[in-house]
Structure formats: C-alpha cells, structure tokens
Design a protein around this motif. Structure first.
Motif, PDB file in Angstrom:
ATOM      1  N   TYR A 287     -88.629 -40.242 -62.377  1.00 18.90           N
ATOM      2  CA  TYR A 287     -88.157 -38.904 -62.035  1.00 18.90           C
ATOM      3  C   TYR A 287     -87.398 -38.859 -60.712  1.00 18.90           C
ATOM      4  CZ  TYR A 287     -91.446 -37.747 -65.711  1.00 18.90           C
ATOM      5  OH  TYR A 287     -92.109 -37.692 -66.908  1.00 18.90           O
ATOM      6  N   LEU A 288     -87.360 -39.967 -60.007  1.00 18.90           N
ATOM      7  CA  LEU A 288     -86.713 -40.006 -58.699  1.00 18.90           C
ATOM      8  C   LEU A 288     -85.248 -39.571 -58.731  1.00 18.90           C
ATOM      9  CD1 LEU A 288     -86.541 -40.659 -55.718  1.00 18.90           C
ATOM     10  CD2 LEU A 288     -86.609 -43.092 -56.272  1.00 18.90           C
ATOM     11  N   PRO A 289     -84.428 -40.006 -59.714  1.00 12.62           N
ATOM     12  CA  PRO A 289     -83.023 -39.592 -59.711  1.00 12.62           C
ATOM     13  C   PRO A 289     -82.821 -38.090 -59.896  1.00 12.62           C
ATOM     14  CG  PRO A 289     -83.349 -41.513 -61.116  1.00 12.62           C
ATOM     15  CD  PRO A 289     -84.703 -40.993 -60.779  1.00 12.62           C
ATOM     16  N   ALA A 290     -83.853 -37.366 -60.368  1.00 13.75           N
ATOM     17  CA  ALA A 290     -83.702 -35.922 -60.558  1.00 13.75           C
ATOM     18  C   ALA A 290     -83.468 -35.211 -59.239  1.00 13.75           C
ATOM     19  CB  ALA A 290     -84.942 -35.347 -61.257  1.00 13.75           C
ATOM     20  N   TYR A 291     -84.126 -35.667 -58.182  1.00 16.35           N
ATOM     21  CA  TYR A 291     -83.962 -34.995 -56.886  1.00 16.35           C
ATOM     22  C   TYR A 291     -83.280 -35.872 -55.840  1.00 16.35           C
ATOM     23  CZ  TYR A 291     -88.188 -37.559 -55.462  1.00 16.35           C
ATOM     24  OH  TYR A 291     -89.104 -38.548 -55.172  1.00 16.35           O
ATOM     25  N   GLU A 292     -83.074 -37.152 -56.144  1.00 17.73           N
ATOM     26  CA  GLU A 292     -82.347 -38.040 -55.236  1.00 17.73           C
ATOM     27  C   GLU A 292     -81.098 -38.512 -55.966  1.00 17.73           C
ATOM     28  OE1 GLU A 292     -80.564 -39.687 -52.703  1.00 17.73           O
ATOM     29  OE2 GLU A 292     -82.443 -38.863 -51.915  1.00 17.73           O
ATOM     30  N   THR A 293     -80.007 -37.783 -55.769  1.00 18.24           N
ATOM     31  CA  THR A 293     -78.802 -37.997 -56.574  1.00 18.24           C
ATOM     32  C   THR A 293     -78.174 -39.371 -56.365  1.00 18.24           C
ATOM     33  OG1 THR A 293     -77.428 -36.947 -54.887  1.00 18.24           O
ATOM     34  CG2 THR A 293     -78.312 -35.528 -56.615  1.00 18.24           C
ATOM     35  N   SER A 294     -78.412 -39.987 -55.211  1.00 17.56           N
ATOM     36  CA  SER A 294     -77.789 -41.287 -54.941  1.00 17.56           C
ATOM     37  C   SER A 294     -78.324 -42.380 -55.860  1.00 17.56           C
ATOM     38  CB  SER A 294     -78.015 -41.692 -53.480  1.00 17.56           C
ATOM     39  OG  SER A 294     -79.384 -41.956 -53.233  1.00 17.56           O
ATOM     40  N   LEU A 295     -79.452 -42.130 -56.518  1.00 19.66           N
ATOM     41  CA  LEU A 295     -80.045 -43.143 -57.393  1.00 19.66           C
ATOM     42  C   LEU A 295     -79.758 -42.889 -58.863  1.00 19.66           C
ATOM     43  CD1 LEU A 295     -83.443 -43.748 -55.579  1.00 19.66           C
ATOM     44  CD2 LEU A 295     -81.487 -45.272 -55.687  1.00 19.66           C
ATOM     45  N   ARG A 296     -78.953 -41.884 -59.157  1.00 21.60           N
ATOM     46  CA  ARG A 296     -78.572 -41.665 -60.548  1.00 21.60           C
ATOM     47  C   ARG A 296     -77.638 -42.789 -60.990  1.00 21.60           C
ATOM     48  NH1 ARG A 296     -77.707 -35.058 -60.218  1.00 21.60           N
ATOM     49  NH2 ARG A 296     -79.898 -34.664 -59.697  1.00 21.60           N
ATOM     50  N   GLY A 297     -77.973 -43.400 -62.089  1.00 16.83           N
ATOM     51  CA  GLY A 297     -77.240 -44.571 -62.557  1.00 16.83           C
ATOM     52  C   GLY A 297     -77.867 -45.875 -62.101  1.00 16.83           C
ATOM     53  N   LEU A 298     -78.773 -45.806 -61.127  1.00 17.50           N
ATOM     54  CA  LEU A 298     -79.477 -47.004 -60.663  1.00 17.50           C
ATOM     55  C   LEU A 298     -80.904 -47.054 -61.206  1.00 17.50           C
ATOM     56  CD1 LEU A 298     -78.271 -47.166 -56.957  1.00 17.50           C
ATOM     57  CD2 LEU A 298     -77.424 -48.450 -58.919  1.00 17.50           C
ATOM     58  N   ILE A 299     -81.503 -45.881 -61.382  1.00 15.97           N
ATOM     59  CA  ILE A 299     -82.791 -45.777 -62.058  1.00 15.97           C
ATOM     60  C   ILE A 299     -82.621 -44.766 -63.185  1.00 15.97           C
ATOM     61  CG2 ILE A 299     -85.198 -45.066 -61.887  1.00 15.97           C
ATOM     62  CD1 ILE A 299     -85.213 -45.987 -59.001  1.00 15.97           C
ATOM     63  N   ARG A 300     -82.994 -45.157 -64.376  1.00 12.05           N
ATOM     64  CA  ARG A 300     -82.791 -44.307 -65.541  1.00 12.05           C
ATOM     65  C   ARG A 300     -84.122 -44.076 -66.250  1.00 12.05           C
ATOM     66  NH1 ARG A 300     -81.870 -46.131 -70.848  1.00 12.05           N
ATOM     67  NH2 ARG A 300     -81.527 -48.228 -70.042  1.00 12.05           N
ATOM     68  N   PRO A 301     -84.477 -42.825 -66.526  1.00 14.37           N
ATOM     69  CA  PRO A 301     -85.710 -42.558 -67.269  1.00 14.37           C
ATOM     70  C   PRO A 301     -85.500 -42.696 -68.764  1.00 14.37           C
ATOM     71  CG  PRO A 301     -84.672 -40.491 -66.676  1.00 14.37           C
ATOM     72  CD  PRO A 301     -83.794 -41.581 -66.108  1.00 14.37           C
TER      73      PRO A 301
END
Length: 487
Positions: A287-301
């Motif tokens: 769920y980290l990329p939901a509120y930490e946009t810099s990790l979208r595409g690096l961690i995927r649920p």
C-alpha cells in the motif's frame, strides 16, 4: 482518489524473468518482479489504499477473532507528536517497533534468478540472508516459547517433468560450484524414488532441506504484545494518507509549543488527524505507493490467493502430509503447499501457480478505477446478488480450479479417496482468500533510507516472500537508523 488512474495492458511474459537454458523451453523460478526490460509498460493504475470494507478474511485471522489487538488503540486520540511513526503493523512494522524500542529504550532455489539479475556474489548473499533469517526466526520462537504453531521439518522442491528436473539439477550444481552449502540438502534424482518420497504422481526429482511453517498472525501478535509492554503506542484502523515535511503550509496545524519544536522533520497525515515526528518508517508494503507517489511503478500491489483445503481420508491421520512443498512446473510457476501437520491437518495451497497466473491476467484486464490490484475481497465464497462479489468469486475460482486439478491429478489416491469416502468430513476446497503482496521492481525488497528524504525509511516490496527476509531486514533497518543518529 483525486488523481486519475489509467491501466495499460501488458504482455504478462514481459513482467517476469526466470532461469532457462538455450536448449530447453522450461523455465524455473520466475520472479515476482515488475520489470522485464525497457520495453515493459508498467500500469500507472497499480496502486491503492486498503479496502474500507468487503475484505475476505484469511484463515489465520479466522482463528483469532477474539484477540483484542484487532481493534487496539493505546490512546483514544492520535498523539500529536512522536519520535518515530511506523506506518504498517504487519510483521515488518511489528519487528521494526521491537528492535527500535530495544535500540532506543525510551534458500538454494533462487540462485539462478538472482545470479542473472545481480551476479553470483550478490545471489549467494541473498540466499545466505534467507538462511540466516530462518535460523533467527526459529531461534526466537523457541527461546521465547511463542505459541504460533511452529513446524520444523524438510521442505521438498519437486520438478514435475524431465526438462524442469534437468534445469533444477543445473541450478543446484551451479549453486554448489559457487560455494553454496549443500550438505543439508538431500537430493533424489531417481523419479521412482522421488514419487515414493513426495507422493506426487509426476515427480521427477526431489530436493529436501530443513524449513518451517507457522501461524504468522500469532507470531506478529506475540511481538506486538512485547512492544505494547515496552511502551509502544499502537493505533489500528488509522490509514496514513500522506507524509509531508514538517512546517509546510499544508502540514502546519495549530498546536502546542512542543508540536512546533524544530526537531521534527515530518508530518504524517491520517484520517484521524496529523502527527509530527522525527522519523517515519514505511512498513505498509503493497500500500506504500498509494500515499508515496515516488514509489509508484517501483512497488506494485497485486492479489495473491491461498486455498484452505480439507484433505480426504487417505491424507488424514497417519496418512497426513508431513512436508511442505514447492512444486516446480515447466512454465516457471509453482504450487506452494503448507500442510498444517501437528495442528488442524488442513492443507494450505498457494504460490505462483497456473491459476494465480490466470488471476493476474484477470486483474490486469479490469478497469483501473475498480482497483482490483488491492482487492483483498476475492474469495471463492461470493455474495448472491452482489455483482462485484460474484465477479471476484469467479476470479478466485480460477485459482481454486487449478488447485483442485493439481491435487486430484498429482497426489496419489487423493481423487479415489475423496470419491470413495464422500465429502462428509472429507476432502473439500473449503475456502480461499486474497492477500495483497507488494512486488518490487527487481524482485527484492527496498530496505533503507529514501534518497533525498532524511528521516524517511522503507522496508517494503517483499514480493510475497517476506517471512524469508523480514526477520533480518527489519532489525537491519533499525541498525541503519541508529547509524544515522548523531551522537
């Protein structure tokens, strides 16, 4: 959500890498990784917050419905300040809290894929870490006498066709040649002997070594109990929505002089208010990329299914399965099998099996606004009249059908016993549920401080393999935190 999400369908074959040979079409040890090359398009819609309702309930949580930790809040109101805020109270966050409080009292099977990605030296270190993690975990449970259904015995890696067996043998030999310890691995290469040992009809070989299974929720609850006794403040059902620099216009709120103290670096925003802190630990994994946009595409649920199976009479009592399994298939997928030997005798079947691959394709094809990537409500038990639930049940059955097909085709006598003894207290594919795993871009977790964000720390992206890593990764993160603290 305020941002528009879009979904891009991708070729599933480009989302994974594994081990293969030029003269074979078999693949071994496919990665749970995002990347597959520069031509891979990662869906920008693959992130989301936990579902507010409609979750399926894991087998582990079904056993602890009276546990007060489920809704525990140490204080009625969210504290205004803290030295460290840990977002996520799973096994990662729980262990980080444990080692943080102590610091401030106030396996062989992956060598091929890791060698391909990181080189043989790093591959050996990754596998040694998994061995160290297992030893530390078992030692802790035994030393503290933790009631978490610990089982220690041989796990069996079993290839089901000749090409996969040859590939597994090649990986084993390269692991040994690189200096890997193999004295504890029992190798059976004769197919007939492998079939007798594993009870699998198509077994072509078997690699056995010591491993463990346990009840993960009970372990996490034990550690959290220790944390609460040491003064940790636990706030359940308080989703974090963002972390901003302390003092930013969007973060500042009226408060006490203490809250405006210059020592604070970050403000964590939640549905119940804000909390200022010096350090933030991101332990929310998928769920980290939901509120930490810099990790979208690096961690995927993504949802991962597990099936609770009640075995037929031939596989109960003295005939119960006594080993865990990793059943290796030629397309790189596998069935992970966890018999609850010594407890209730049910058999848990999951892993990146053919049904899971079908589910992955189904999830990727859904509209992004449905956020199926964080749908932990998928279950073979649907609700009549609820189209979303019924669709999720149909998707879950993609996995259950493959589990049934595998068990009846491979376990010697399973189908016959089920047919003869009837379903009564016998075989049934009783329940399935979806848990959300966090898939990292390179197949291994992020552990450390976020670049350019002093005081923000990450331990996430465990790729469904967290129990093999977290028990050393979490204390390792705390050591990094301690090393960064000025004397």
């Amino acid at each position: 959500m305020s941002e528009k999400q879009t979904a891009t369908l991708v070729d599933p074959t480009k989302l994974v890498t594994g081990v293969t040979k030029p003269d074979s079409s078999a693949v071994l040890n496919v990665d749970e990784a995002i990347g597959g090359g520069t031509d891979t398009v990662v869906s920008s819609g693959q992130w989301g917050f936990p579902k507010a309702k409609g979750q399926s309930l894991s087998y582990w949580l079904q056993q602890v419905r009276c546990d007060e930790l489920i809704s525990h809040r140490t204080t009625a109101e969210l504290p205004e300040t803290a030295d460290t805020v840990i977002i996520g109270s799973g096994i990662t966050g729980t262990l980080v809290a444990k080692y943080h409080k102590e610091t401030w009292p106030d396996k062989m099977e992956g060598v091929g894929k890791y060698e391909k990605q990181f080189g043989i030296e790093q591959a050996m270190k990754i596998l040694q870490n998994e061995q160290d993690t297992w030893e530390a975990l078992v030692a802790y449970i035994r030393e503290k006498n933790v009631d978490c259904d610990l089982w220690v015995g041989d796990t069996l890696d079993v290839p089901l066709d000749a090409e996969t067996a040859a590939l597994a043998r090649d990986v084993f030999e390269r692991y040994r040649a690189a200096g890997g310890k193999v004295d504890h691995i029992k190798v059976t290469t004769d197919p007939a002997a492998a079939r007798r040992l594993t009870r699998l009809a198509d077994a072509r070989a078997c690699y056995a070594w010591p491993a463990s299974t346990l009840q993960p929720r009970k372990l996490a609850a034990h550690v959290m109990g220790v944390n609460l006794a040491a003064g940790v403040n636990l706030q359940t059902f308080t989703p974090a929505r963002g972390v901003r620099p302390y003092g930013d216009a969007d973060s500042s709120t009226e408060g006490t002089e203490e809250k405006r103290d210059a020592k604070y670096r970050w403000t964590v925003h939640t549905d119940r208010g804000t909390i200022a802190c010096v350090d933030v630990v991101h332990a929310s994994n998928a769920y980290l990329p939901a509120y930490e946009t810099s990790l979208r595409g690096l961690i995927r649920p993504k949802p991962h299914m597990c099936n609770k199976v009640i075995p037929p009479l031939k596989f109960a009592g003295s005939g119960a399965l006594r080993n865990s399994y990793g059943v290796l298939l030629r397309d790189g997928s596998l069935f992970s099998i966890n018999p609850r030997y010594g407890t209730d005798g049910v058999v848990m079947i999951g892993g990146s099996n053919p049904g899971q691959l079908k589910l992955d394709e189904w999830v990727a094809a859904q509209p992004a606004e449905d956020q199926r990537c964080v749908d932990d409500g998928l279950s073979s038990v649907g609700v009549a009249g609820d189209s979303s639930s019924e669709a999720g049940a149909a998707a879950a059955r993609l996995v259950t059908d493959e589990v049934r097909k595998f068990a009846e085709a491979q376990f010697d006598g399973w189908r016959e016993s089920a047919d003869r003894d009837g379903l009564g207290p016998g075989a049934r594919y009783e329940y399935s549920w979806s848990g959300i795993i966090g898939v990292a871009a390179d197949g291994v977790p992020f552990v450390g401080e976020m670049p350019g964000r002093a005081g923000q720390w990450v331990c996430a992206g465990h790729c469904g393999h967290g129990m093999a890593r977290i028990f050393t990764a979490a204390p390792g993160l705390v050591k990094l935190m301690a090393a960064s603290t000025p004397e």
